[in-house]
Design an enzyme around this catalytic site. Structure first.
Site, PDB file in Angstrom:
ATOM      1  CB  ILE A 173      -0.971  -0.014   1.214  1.00 23.98           C
ATOM      2  CG1 ILE A 173      -1.929  -1.209   1.095  1.00 23.98           C
ATOM      3  CG2 ILE A 173      -1.734   1.303   1.324  1.00 23.98           C
ATOM      4  CD1 ILE A 173      -2.790  -1.481   2.308  1.00 23.98           C
ATOM      5  CE1 TYR A 211      -2.014  -6.257  11.068  1.00 24.01           C
ATOM      6  CE2 TYR A 211      -4.253  -7.045  10.752  1.00 24.01           C
ATOM      7  CZ  TYR A 211      -3.228  -6.194  10.398  1.00 24.01           C
ATOM      8  OH  TYR A 211      -3.414  -5.280   9.390  1.00 24.01           O
TER       9      TYR A 211
HETATM   10  P1  NAD Z   1       3.256  -4.552   3.581  1.00 21.91           P
HETATM   11  O1  NAD Z   1       3.868  -5.627   4.420  1.00 21.91           O
HETATM   12  O2  NAD Z   1       3.397  -4.675   2.108  1.00 21.91           O
HETATM   13  O3  NAD Z   1       3.776  -3.128   4.043  1.00 21.91           O
HETATM   14  C1  NAD Z   1       4.184  -2.822   5.344  1.00 21.91           C
HETATM   15  C2  NAD Z   1       5.524  -2.126   5.260  1.00 21.91           C
HETATM   16  O4  NAD Z   1       5.954  -1.744   6.574  1.00 21.91           O
HETATM   17  C3  NAD Z   1       6.626  -3.038   4.692  1.00 21.91           C
HETATM   18  O5  NAD Z   1       7.300  -2.366   3.665  1.00 21.91           O
HETATM   19  C4  NAD Z   1       7.543  -3.295   5.898  1.00 21.91           C
HETATM   20  O6  NAD Z   1       8.875  -3.551   5.511  1.00 21.91           O
HETATM   21  C5  NAD Z   1       7.357  -2.031   6.699  1.00 21.91           C
HETATM   22  N1  NAD Z   1       7.640  -2.178   8.135  1.00 21.91           N
HETATM   23  C6  NAD Z   1       7.198  -3.152   8.968  1.00 21.91           C
HETATM   24  N2  NAD Z   1       7.627  -2.936  10.217  1.00 21.91           N
HETATM   25  C7  NAD Z   1       8.362  -1.783  10.180  1.00 21.91           C
HETATM   26  C8  NAD Z   1       9.085  -1.048  11.164  1.00 21.91           C
HETATM   27  N3  NAD Z   1       9.114  -1.465  12.432  1.00 21.91           N
HETATM   28  N4  NAD Z   1       9.736   0.058  10.774  1.00 21.91           N
HETATM   29  C9  NAD Z   1       9.711   0.469   9.466  1.00 21.91           C
HETATM   30  N5  NAD Z   1       9.043  -0.186   8.502  1.00 21.91           N
HETATM   31  C10 NAD Z   1       8.373  -1.306   8.855  1.00 21.91           C
HETATM   32  O7  NAD Z   1       1.714  -4.505   3.989  1.00 21.91           O
HETATM   33  P2  NAD Z   1       0.515  -3.676   3.362  1.00 21.91           P
HETATM   34  O8  NAD Z   1      -0.508  -4.658   2.949  1.00 21.91           O
HETATM   35  O9  NAD Z   1       1.011  -2.679   2.419  1.00 21.91           O
HETATM   36  O10 NAD Z   1      -0.048  -2.957   4.664  1.00 21.91           O
HETATM   37  C11 NAD Z   1       0.139  -1.574   4.931  1.00 21.91           C
HETATM   38  C12 NAD Z   1      -0.649  -1.208   6.174  1.00 21.91           C
HETATM   39  O11 NAD Z   1      -2.041  -1.444   5.945  1.00 21.91           O
HETATM   40  C13 NAD Z   1      -0.285  -1.999   7.419  1.00 21.91           C
HETATM   41  O12 NAD Z   1      -0.327  -1.136   8.514  1.00 21.91           O
HETATM   42  C14 NAD Z   1      -1.387  -3.034   7.512  1.00 21.91           C
HETATM   43  O13 NAD Z   1      -1.580  -3.458   8.831  1.00 21.91           O
HETATM   44  C15 NAD Z   1      -2.570  -2.240   6.989  1.00 21.91           C
HETATM   45  N6  NAD Z   1      -3.646  -3.052   6.438  1.00 21.91           N
HETATM   46  C16 NAD Z   1      -3.462  -3.737   5.278  1.00 21.91           C
HETATM   47  C17 NAD Z   1      -4.516  -4.474   4.763  1.00 21.91           C
HETATM   48  C18 NAD Z   1      -4.368  -5.229   3.477  1.00 21.91           C
HETATM   49  O14 NAD Z   1      -5.357  -5.864   3.080  1.00 21.91           O
HETATM   50  N7  NAD Z   1      -3.235  -5.208   2.789  1.00 21.91           N
HETATM   51  C19 NAD Z   1      -5.750  -4.536   5.446  1.00 21.91           C
HETATM   52  C20 NAD Z   1      -5.894  -3.840   6.629  1.00 21.91           C
HETATM   53  C21 NAD Z   1      -4.841  -3.076   7.105  1.00 21.91           C
END
Ligand code: NAD
Length: 320
Positions: A21, A151
């Site tokens: 995202i 989570y």
């Molecule tokens: P993703 O894993 O692709 O992206 C998360 C990013 O955060 C990664 O690039 C990771 O390397 C980075 N990261 C993790 N821990 C970190 C830290 N301690 N310091 C710095 N960087 C860190 O996941 P996504 O699907 O893009 O999700 C993005 C956000 O959206 C998250 O907060 C997730 O919980 C939330 N979310 C996603 C979905 C979905 O369907 N994809 C649904 C609900 C919520």
């Protein structure tokens, strides 16, 4: 996307900007002409997601669970889109400490550092998982929450910190409860992958996808463009959004059996899924009421589920 000219030249931090995202947000912000900084520890994200823009952004390789990294990241920025997290329910069941560090510790560090910088607004990613298994549908923001996994507890804690920092320190923090986001650059290969990229990848190779449970589990699958729009609209909304929680979804309920059917239709195939046992911590049904987001940030469903799935196929080069 149009209507965000006021973000031009603004200094905007995207945490987790190398993730699925986050990297879409980075791309759109650059199109608008914002000055983008990314902080990411590349734990679940990939450098290749932002590689083509590396000369246009400032990239901090660091972990937000270290306070110094949070301080460095927020220095001189005006807005924050906070996406960093180790996502996924099953990952958190396996390693709750890691989930907590990446979501709760990192968020408190970020907010505390941002408080000292006087940031204009923070928009952060929460999750539909905070609703848990309550039988009432659609999910409304003021409903009783019942997180079922580490989570979900972490996301609940994250958004609660958003409300508390908004009220006691006068910060402007908006939490967006994303419902099952899908789109290009989502990793289809891990055991923790989201269902759409995983199924599409398998079915493209004529392999059967495995559905955990009977396939009547439903989700409000949300195409990435809707989520990008919601983030940008939250940044510029003039309404009272501080401390608020908003559902970001399509407002459509699609079962996993229907999902397989739709993927088959687009590909002109007839692959039957296999069924396995249900998973611990998973919720049975998910459907959002999106009226509050429409009201407070003028949220629009730019792509419904079918249009989003079609666009996903057209845009996802990794799958081809
Ligand atoms: P993703 O894993 O692709 O992206 C998360 C990013 O955060 C990664 O690039 C990771 O390397 C980075 N990261 C993790 N821990 C970190 C830290 N301690 N310091 C710095 N960087 C860190 O996941 P996504 O699907 O893009 O999700 C993005 C956000 O959206 C998250 O907060 C997730 O919980 C939330 N979310 C996603 C979905 C979905 O369907 N994809 C649904 C609900 C919520």
């Amino acid at each position: 996307m149009k209507g965000f000219e006021e973000l031009k030249n603004k200094r905007i931090l995207v945490t987790g900007g190398a993730g699925f995202i986050g990297s879409h947000l980075v791309e759109e912000l650059l199109k608008i002409g914002a000055k983008v900084r990314v902080v990411d520890n590349l734990s679940t994200g990939k450098f290749k997601n932002i590689e083509s823009h590396i000369n246009e952004i400032e990239f901090i390789l660091g972990d937000l669970s270290e306070y110094e990294i949070a301080e460095q990241s927020v220095k001189d920025v005006e807005y924050i889109l906070h996406q960093a997290a180790v996502p996924s329910v099953p990952r958190s069941v396996k390693d709750p400490l890691r989930t907590n560090r990446s979501i709760v510790t990192s968020t408190v560090n970020l907010f505390e550092a941002a408080r000292k910088e006087k940031i204009k607004r923070i928009v952060q990613a929460s999750s539909s998982s905070v609703y848990g298994n309550s039988p009432t549908l659609p999910k409304k923001e003021d409903m009783y929450l019942n997180p079922l996994s580490p989570y979900a507890v972490a996301k609940y804690t994250q958004e609660t910190y958003g409300r508390v920092f908004s009220s006691i320190y006068g910060m402007s923090i908006v939490s967006l409860r994303y419902f099952n986001v899908f789109g290009s650059r989502q990793d289809p290969n891990s055991e923790y992958s989201a269902v759409i990229p995983k199924f599409v990848k398998l079915m493209m190779k004529d392999k059967k996808p495995t559905i955990y449970g009977d396939g009547e589990t439903t989700r409000d699958f949300t195409y990435i463009k809707n989520v990008v729009g919601a983030n940008l609209k939250s940044l510029v909304s003039r309404k009272k959004v501080s401390g608020e929680f908003l559902n970001v979804a399509c407002g459509e309920r699609i079962s996993l059996n229907e999902l397989v059917l739709e993927i088959n239709k687009i590909m002109g195939k007839n692959i039957k899924p296999e069924y396995g046992p249900g998973r611990v911590g998973d919720v049975k049904h998910s459907l959002a009421d999106i009226e509050k987001a429409k009201d407070l940030i003028d949220y629009e469903v730019l792509f419904n589920f079918k249009a989003g799935l079609k666009s996903f196929f057209d845009s996802e080069t990794d799958l081809k």
